[in-house]
Design an enzyme around this catalytic site. Sequence first.
Site, PDB file in Angstrom:
ATOM      1  N   ILE A  29      -4.778 -10.842  22.856  1.00  0.00           N
ATOM      2  CA  ILE A  29      -5.545 -10.254  22.008  1.00  0.00           C
ATOM      3  C   ILE A  29      -5.107 -10.319  20.443  1.00  0.00           C
ATOM      4  CG2 ILE A  29      -6.138  -7.897  21.043  1.00  0.00           C
ATOM      5  CD1 ILE A  29      -6.095  -7.024  24.094  1.00  0.00           C
ATOM      6  N   CYS A  30      -3.989 -10.533  20.283  1.00  0.00           N
ATOM      7  CA  CYS A  30      -3.423 -10.792  18.952  1.00  0.00           C
ATOM      8  C   CYS A  30      -3.685 -12.280  18.466  1.00  0.00           C
ATOM      9  CB  CYS A  30      -1.952 -10.702  18.980  1.00  0.00           C
ATOM     10  SG  CYS A  30      -1.421  -9.171  19.013  1.00  0.00           S
ATOM     11  N   THR A  31      -3.861 -13.102  19.338  1.00  0.00           N
ATOM     12  CA  THR A  31      -4.437 -14.596  19.034  1.00  0.00           C
ATOM     13  C   THR A  31      -5.818 -14.565  18.532  1.00  0.00           C
ATOM     14  OG1 THR A  31      -2.605 -15.744  20.285  1.00  0.00           O
ATOM     15  CG2 THR A  31      -4.619 -17.081  19.958  1.00  0.00           C
TER      16      THR A  31
END
Length: 150
Positions: free
Chosen positions: A45-47
């Site tokens: 999700i961060c990527t």
Amino acid sequence: MALQIGDRIPDFSAIDNNGDLFDSNEVVGKKPAVIYFYPKDDTRICTEQACSFRDQYEDFKALGAEVIGVSGDSLKSHIAFANKYNLPFILLSDGDKKIRKAFGVPNDYLGLIPGRATYVADKKGFIQLIFDSTSGKIHIDKALEILKTM
């Protein structure tokens, strides 16, 4: 205490992904700023979130805004993350969580994982939007939406 809409972004400094000392006063109070906190480099999700900011970075720049990502990851991790995904914006290493604490960003998932929150400040440094959601991509749309009204 957590920052609220209308509060001024606090002064902070940290090492950026270029290995330089970033001072918030170089951006905050001079132009709109989008400061987003995320849990960890190179996770799904961060990527997705970082790549969405990357893909729309020119839209942010066209609105005069600077994008700044903040996590507790090391400088080495930020350099690898930024290089792997060609991230054109600033990533700050907040290993001691001082910036996260200054903003009052809560943890997610029973307090175990650093929270995901986006703050949009106007060119005077006052917060116009706080968006807290575990979904990464929505942060970009919300930030652009409020910047267009400023």
